[in-house]
Design an enzyme around this catalytic site. Structure first.
Site, PDB file in Angstrom:
ATOM      1  N   SER A  15       0.898  -1.117  -0.206  1.00  0.00           N
ATOM      2  CA  SER A  15       0.216  -0.053   0.079  1.00  0.00           C
ATOM      3  C   SER A  15       0.683   1.259  -0.044  1.00  0.00           C
ATOM      4  CB  SER A  15      -0.951   0.177   1.295  1.00  0.00           C
ATOM      5  OG  SER A  15      -1.697  -1.113   1.283  1.00  0.00           O
ATOM      6  N   CYS A  43      -2.413  -5.794   2.076  1.00  0.00           N
ATOM      7  CA  CYS A  43      -3.736  -5.259   1.877  1.00  0.00           C
ATOM      8  C   CYS A  43      -4.590  -6.120   0.688  1.00  0.00           C
ATOM      9  CB  CYS A  43      -3.919  -3.814   1.719  1.00  0.00           C
ATOM     10  SG  CYS A  43      -5.735  -3.424   1.292  1.00  0.00           S
ATOM     11  N   CYS A  48      -6.698  -6.903   3.881  1.00  0.00           N
ATOM     12  CA  CYS A  48      -8.154  -6.354   3.695  1.00  0.00           C
ATOM     13  C   CYS A  48      -9.065  -6.696   2.718  1.00  0.00           C
ATOM     14  CB  CYS A  48      -7.689  -4.906   3.511  1.00  0.00           C
ATOM     15  SG  CYS A  48      -6.408  -4.014   4.135  1.00  0.00           S
ATOM     16  N   LYS A  51      -9.769 -10.664   2.853  1.00  0.00           N
ATOM     17  CA  LYS A  51     -10.585 -10.919   3.839  1.00  0.00           C
ATOM     18  C   LYS A  51     -12.154 -10.513   3.895  1.00  0.00           C
ATOM     19  CE  LYS A  51     -10.614  -7.731   7.051  1.00  0.00           C
ATOM     20  NZ  LYS A  51     -10.026  -6.668   7.807  1.00  0.00           N
ATOM     21  N   TYR A  99      -2.576  -2.885 -10.330  1.00  0.00           N
ATOM     22  CA  TYR A  99      -1.596  -2.237  -9.609  1.00  0.00           C
ATOM     23  C   TYR A  99      -0.409  -2.058 -10.457  1.00  0.00           C
ATOM     24  CZ  TYR A  99      -3.846  -1.563  -5.073  1.00  0.00           C
ATOM     25  OH  TYR A  99      -4.796  -0.945  -4.055  1.00  0.00           O
ATOM     26  N   TYR A 179      -7.973  -7.696  16.166  1.00  0.00           N
ATOM     27  CA  TYR A 179      -8.868  -7.650  15.156  1.00  0.00           C
ATOM     28  C   TYR A 179      -8.778  -8.866  13.816  1.00  0.00           C
ATOM     29  CZ  TYR A 179      -6.233  -5.597  11.189  1.00  0.00           C
ATOM     30  OH  TYR A 179      -5.148  -5.263  10.535  1.00  0.00           O
ATOM     31  N   ILE A 180      -7.766  -9.348  13.819  1.00  0.00           N
ATOM     32  CA  ILE A 180      -7.591 -10.309  12.687  1.00  0.00           C
ATOM     33  C   ILE A 180      -8.103 -11.561  13.403  1.00  0.00           C
ATOM     34  CG2 ILE A 180      -6.008 -11.974  11.520  1.00  0.00           C
ATOM     35  CD1 ILE A 180      -4.316  -8.982  11.008  1.00  0.00           C
ATOM     36  N   GLU A 183     -11.839 -11.368  13.408  1.00  0.00           N
ATOM     37  CA  GLU A 183     -12.637 -11.584  12.057  1.00  0.00           C
ATOM     38  C   GLU A 183     -12.545 -12.884  11.534  1.00  0.00           C
ATOM     39  OE1 GLU A 183     -11.580  -6.941  10.487  1.00  0.00           O
ATOM     40  OE2 GLU A 183     -10.033  -8.455  10.054  1.00  0.00           O
ATOM     41  N   HIS A 437     -34.439   8.342   9.267  1.00  0.00           N
ATOM     42  CA  HIS A 437     -35.613   7.178   9.717  1.00  0.00           C
ATOM     43  C   HIS A 437     -36.014   6.242   8.806  1.00  0.00           C
ATOM     44  CE1 HIS A 437     -37.907   5.408  12.688  1.00  0.00           C
ATOM     45  NE2 HIS A 437     -39.015   5.728  11.959  1.00  0.00           N
ATOM     46  N   GLU A 442     -29.360   6.843  13.006  1.00  0.00           N
ATOM     47  CA  GLU A 442     -29.925   7.922  13.513  1.00  0.00           C
ATOM     48  C   GLU A 442     -29.998   8.057  14.877  1.00  0.00           C
ATOM     49  OE1 GLU A 442     -34.618   7.823  13.435  1.00  0.00           O
ATOM     50  OE2 GLU A 442     -34.184   5.717  12.820  1.00  0.00           O
TER      51      GLU A 442
HETATM   52  C1  LIG Z   1      -5.282 -10.379   7.647  1.00  0.00           C
HETATM   53  C2  LIG Z   1      -5.284  -8.902   7.633  1.00  0.00           C
HETATM   54  C3  LIG Z   1      -6.372  -8.179   7.468  1.00  0.00           C
HETATM   55  C4  LIG Z   1      -5.936  -6.824   7.382  1.00  0.00           C
HETATM   56  N1  LIG Z   1      -7.390  -5.899   7.160  1.00  0.00           N
HETATM   57  C5  LIG Z   1      -7.203  -4.681   7.187  1.00  0.00           C
HETATM   58  C6  LIG Z   1      -8.411  -3.940   6.979  1.00  0.00           C
HETATM   59  O1  LIG Z   1      -9.454  -4.254   6.948  1.00  0.00           O
HETATM   60  N2  LIG Z   1      -8.157  -2.374   6.901  1.00  0.00           N
HETATM   61  C7  LIG Z   1      -6.903  -1.968   7.140  1.00  0.00           C
HETATM   62  O2  LIG Z   1      -6.858  -0.551   6.817  1.00  0.00           O
HETATM   63  N3  LIG Z   1      -5.846  -2.550   7.195  1.00  0.00           N
HETATM   64  C8  LIG Z   1      -5.841  -4.234   7.251  1.00  0.00           C
HETATM   65  N4  LIG Z   1      -4.692  -4.743   7.299  1.00  0.00           N
HETATM   66  C9  LIG Z   1      -3.419  -3.956   7.612  1.00  0.00           C
HETATM   67  C10 LIG Z   1      -3.018  -3.831   6.222  1.00  0.00           C
HETATM   68  O3  LIG Z   1      -3.131  -4.747   5.303  1.00  0.00           O
HETATM   69  C11 LIG Z   1      -1.590  -3.006   6.384  1.00  0.00           C
HETATM   70  O4  LIG Z   1      -1.634  -1.989   7.082  1.00  0.00           O
HETATM   71  C12 LIG Z   1      -0.921  -2.355   4.762  1.00  0.00           C
HETATM   72  O5  LIG Z   1      -0.948  -3.471   4.013  1.00  0.00           O
HETATM   73  C13 LIG Z   1       0.441  -1.850   5.075  1.00  0.00           C
HETATM   74  O6  LIG Z   1       0.998  -1.441   4.061  1.00  0.00           O
HETATM   75  P1  LIG Z   1       2.527  -1.457   3.826  1.00  0.00           P
HETATM   76  O7  LIG Z   1       2.672  -0.942   2.571  1.00  0.00           O
HETATM   77  O8  LIG Z   1       3.230  -0.961   5.051  1.00  0.00           O
HETATM   78  O9  LIG Z   1       2.978  -2.922   3.921  1.00  0.00           O
HETATM   79  P2  LIG Z   1       2.583  -4.285   2.751  1.00  0.00           P
HETATM   80  O10 LIG Z   1       1.113  -3.958   2.275  1.00  0.00           O
HETATM   81  O11 LIG Z   1       2.569  -5.273   3.821  1.00  0.00           O
HETATM   82  O12 LIG Z   1       3.612  -4.098   1.583  1.00  0.00           O
HETATM   83  C14 LIG Z   1       4.773  -4.684   1.962  1.00  0.00           C
HETATM   84  C15 LIG Z   1       5.600  -5.246   0.619  1.00  0.00           C
HETATM   85  O13 LIG Z   1       6.904  -5.460   0.854  1.00  0.00           O
HETATM   86  C16 LIG Z   1       7.473  -6.744   0.501  1.00  0.00           C
HETATM   87  N5  LIG Z   1       8.638  -6.891   0.937  1.00  0.00           N
HETATM   88  C17 LIG Z   1       8.945  -6.900   2.355  1.00  0.00           C
HETATM   89  N6  LIG Z   1      10.233  -7.179   2.204  1.00  0.00           N
HETATM   90  C18 LIG Z   1      11.030  -6.917   1.005  1.00  0.00           C
HETATM   91  C19 LIG Z   1      12.114  -7.089   0.604  1.00  0.00           C
HETATM   92  N7  LIG Z   1      13.535  -6.966   1.284  1.00  0.00           N
HETATM   93  N8  LIG Z   1      12.260  -6.777  -0.703  1.00  0.00           N
HETATM   94  C20 LIG Z   1      11.345  -6.701  -1.680  1.00  0.00           C
HETATM   95  N9  LIG Z   1      10.130  -6.718  -1.219  1.00  0.00           N
HETATM   96  C21 LIG Z   1       9.916  -6.882   0.156  1.00  0.00           C
HETATM   97  C22 LIG Z   1       6.222  -7.556   0.873  1.00  0.00           C
HETATM   98  O14 LIG Z   1       6.144  -8.823   0.112  1.00  0.00           O
HETATM   99  C23 LIG Z   1       5.066  -6.623   0.744  1.00  0.00           C
HETATM  100  O15 LIG Z   1       4.544  -6.998  -0.359  1.00  0.00           O
HETATM  101  C24 LIG Z   1      -4.733  -6.158   7.533  1.00  0.00           C
HETATM  102  C25 LIG Z   1      -3.829  -6.919   7.644  1.00  0.00           C
HETATM  103  C26 LIG Z   1      -3.964  -8.250   7.524  1.00  0.00           C
HETATM  104  C27 LIG Z   1      -2.611  -9.209   7.837  1.00  0.00           C
END
Ligand SMILES: Cc1cc2nc3c(=O)[nH]c(=O)nc-3n(C[C@H](O)[C@H](O)[C@H](O)COP(=O)(O)OP(=O)(O)OC[C@H]3O[C@@H](n4cnc5c(N)ncnc54)[C@H](O)[C@@H]3O)c2cc1C
Length: 460
Positions: A15, A43, A48, A51, A99, A179-180, A183, A437, A442
């Site tokens: 993300s 995500c 997210c 899920k 993406y 929460y995980i 859920e 309503h 409400e």
């Molecule tokens: C089961 C679950 C449900 C969730 N539900 C929600 C929700 O409902 N709402 C919400 O807001 N958030 C939710 N989250 C949290 C959300 O997914 C994270 O907060 C979000 O994805 C964080 O984004 P990020 O970019 O920090 O990391 P990430 O999305 O984790 O991306 C990090 C990326 O880096 C890559 N990576 C790591 N190390 C390396 C490396 N050395 N070289 C190359 N690539 C690498 C990984 O493969 C990964 O793709 C959930 C998480 C989980 C596990």
């Protein structure tokens, strides 16, 4: 920046990393992003989105049951887990390519490889190739943790694997109270598994308002989810195709799947951070300032790897703000106050702002308004459920500082309530707003009777 092959190297295509890459490229930067697994990150691939698709699937059971009271007669519904997983995987693959396409269209180069820092300006990717970058963004996210080692821990799965089980387990034991865990208890329970949720604390959903925690637990139990608190899994033993699970209270249970949802830790290891001098904090994440800058001035960190607020919209905002700050000439700090949050459990939770306990510690006077009632839908369906709404109000300024909802549509309501809390709306503004309503929401504008009022206790 011409001594460098790229202006920005982003490690992690989740993300935060995807947003930062795209915006930096739009600002004219030459950007390369490395992703070791799948573009989209947690995500999109195993958080997210998948899920929520599973949550939707799990809620049909109650809908089918409730339909009867409204005059519907339905044939016995059957559920097929492999169909759900295949359809979910198809959608995730579509999102992943969308993406990637958006990044490429913005001029970002994607390298599908693990990346590690070899010096403060050099990142090593596949085949030992090194890329020199003026700026580096660490957006590596987090990964599940399992807590203390126990006998048989190797049999436990995390949420990562839960999305790819070959079949729906008849009995699942889930350890965790966040929460995980909650859920997934709702997902498996709704789809027809027998679910036991074990949590070492005194109640699930730590950090949420205490009334919310109580309400969710009671309603989950009404839906036949067994919740055991003050207890942990002590050992897991494989017996045939099942597992025998021993709890710390001496009890035992069998399970087809044992899932641990006991927390997540920032991905900071083995990527050369310490070696290049990037400081790590007590929370295990990167230490960053309000612009997401680490202790090394041209290395930044956004999202879960910084362990601030681990939610997708926060990671996206941080990634965007980083790109605007460094490449857009517009220094932007992310405001982490009043971030709304949801638990897509059954019943659902939506919340923003202070809990009652937090308000009572911080405010000179805290007023609390609560409402609990049987929703209209449950009158004909006969479902034994109630919804719960709570406003936490600053008794001196009349500002609504917290809003907590449990029940159908709670997350959608919390997103709207978040605007009012962020704006600093007063309880009088809520009261002046006409009700819509008949809705559950409400009740937020018709709660006239204060449930309680507390003056802050003098510090000893
Ligand atoms: C089961 C679950 C449900 C969730 N539900 C929600 C929700 O409902 N709402 C919400 O807001 N958030 C939710 N989250 C949290 C959300 O997914 C994270 O907060 C979000 O994805 C964080 O984004 P990020 O970019 O920090 O990391 P990430 O999305 O984790 O991306 C990090 C990326 O880096 C890559 N990576 C790591 N190390 C390396 C490396 N050395 N070289 C190359 N690539 C690498 C990984 O493969 C990964 O793709 C959930 C998480 C989980 C596990």
């Amino acid at each position: 920046m011409s001594d460098y092959e790229v202006d920005l190297f982003v490690i992690g295509g989740g993300s935060g990393g995807v947003r930062a890459s795209r915006i930096a490229a739009q600002h004219g930067a030459r950007v390369m992003v490395a992703e070791e697994y799948r573009v989209g990150g947690t995500c999109v691939i195993r958080g997210c989105i998948p899920k929520k698709l599973l949550v939707y699937a799990s809620r049909f059971r109650a809908e089918f049951e409730d339909a009867e009271g409204f005059g519907w007669t339905l044939p016995q519904a059957t559920f097929d887990w492999p169909t759900l997983i295949a359809n979910k995987d198809k959608e995730i693959a579509r999102l992943e390519s969308a993406y990637s396409a958006t990044l490429k269209k913005s001029g970002v180069e994607i390298v599908k490889t693990r990346a590690v820092l070899v010096d403060p300006h050099t990142v090593q990717v596949a085949d030992g190739r090194c890329v020199r970058a003026a700026y580096i963004l660490i957006a590596t996210g987090g990964a599940p943790t399992y807590g203390d080692s126990i006998p048989g821990l190797e049999h436990a799965i995390s949420s990562n694997e839960a999305f790819h089980l070959p079949e729906l387990p008849a009995h699942v034991v889930i350890q965790g109270g966040g929460y995980i865990a909650v859920e997934f208890a709702g997902i498996f329970g709704g789809l027809g598994s027998q679910v036991t949720l074990v949590y070492r604390g005194d109640n699930i959903l730590r950090g949420f308002d205490d009334d919310v925690r109580k309400h969710v637990r009671q309603d989950m139990e009404k839906r036949s989810i067994r919740v055991i608190t003050g207890c942990k899994i002590a050992a897991i033993e494989k017996s045939g195709s099942h597992f025998s699970v021993r709890f710390s209270n001496g009890n035992q249970s069998t399970a087809d799947v044992v899932m641990f949802a006991t927390g997540r830790a920032p991905n900071v290891n083995k990527i050369g951070l310490r070696e290049v001098g990037v400081a790590l904090g007590k929370n295990g994440g990167l230490v960053v300032d309000e612009y997401s800058r680490t202790s090394v001035p041209h290395i930044y960190g956004v999202g879960d790897v910084t362990n601030r607020i681990n939610l997708t919209p926060v990671a996206i905002r941080e990634g965007h703000a980083f790109a605007d700050t460094v490449f857009g000439g517009k220094p932007t700090a992310v405001d982490h106050v009043h971030v709304p949050t949801a638990v897509f459990s059954d019943p659902e939770v939506g919340a923003v702002g202070l809990t009652e306990a937090e308000a009572r510690l911080r405010l000179a006077q805290t007023d609390v308004y609560k409402s609990m009632f049987k929703p209209l839908k449950a009158t004909l369906s006969g479902r034994d459920t109630t919804v719960f709404l709570k406003l936490v109000v600053d008794g001196i300024t009349d500002r609504v500082v917290g809003c907590h909802i449990v029940g159908e549509g709670a997350a959608e309501m919390a997103q709207m309530a978040a605007i009012t809390v962020k704006m600093g709306a007063k309880k009088a503004d809520f009261d002046a707003t006409m009700a819509l309503h008949p809705t559950i929401a409400e009740e937020l504008v018709t709660m006239r009777q204060r449930s309680a009022s507390y003056a802050r206790e003098a510090a000893e």
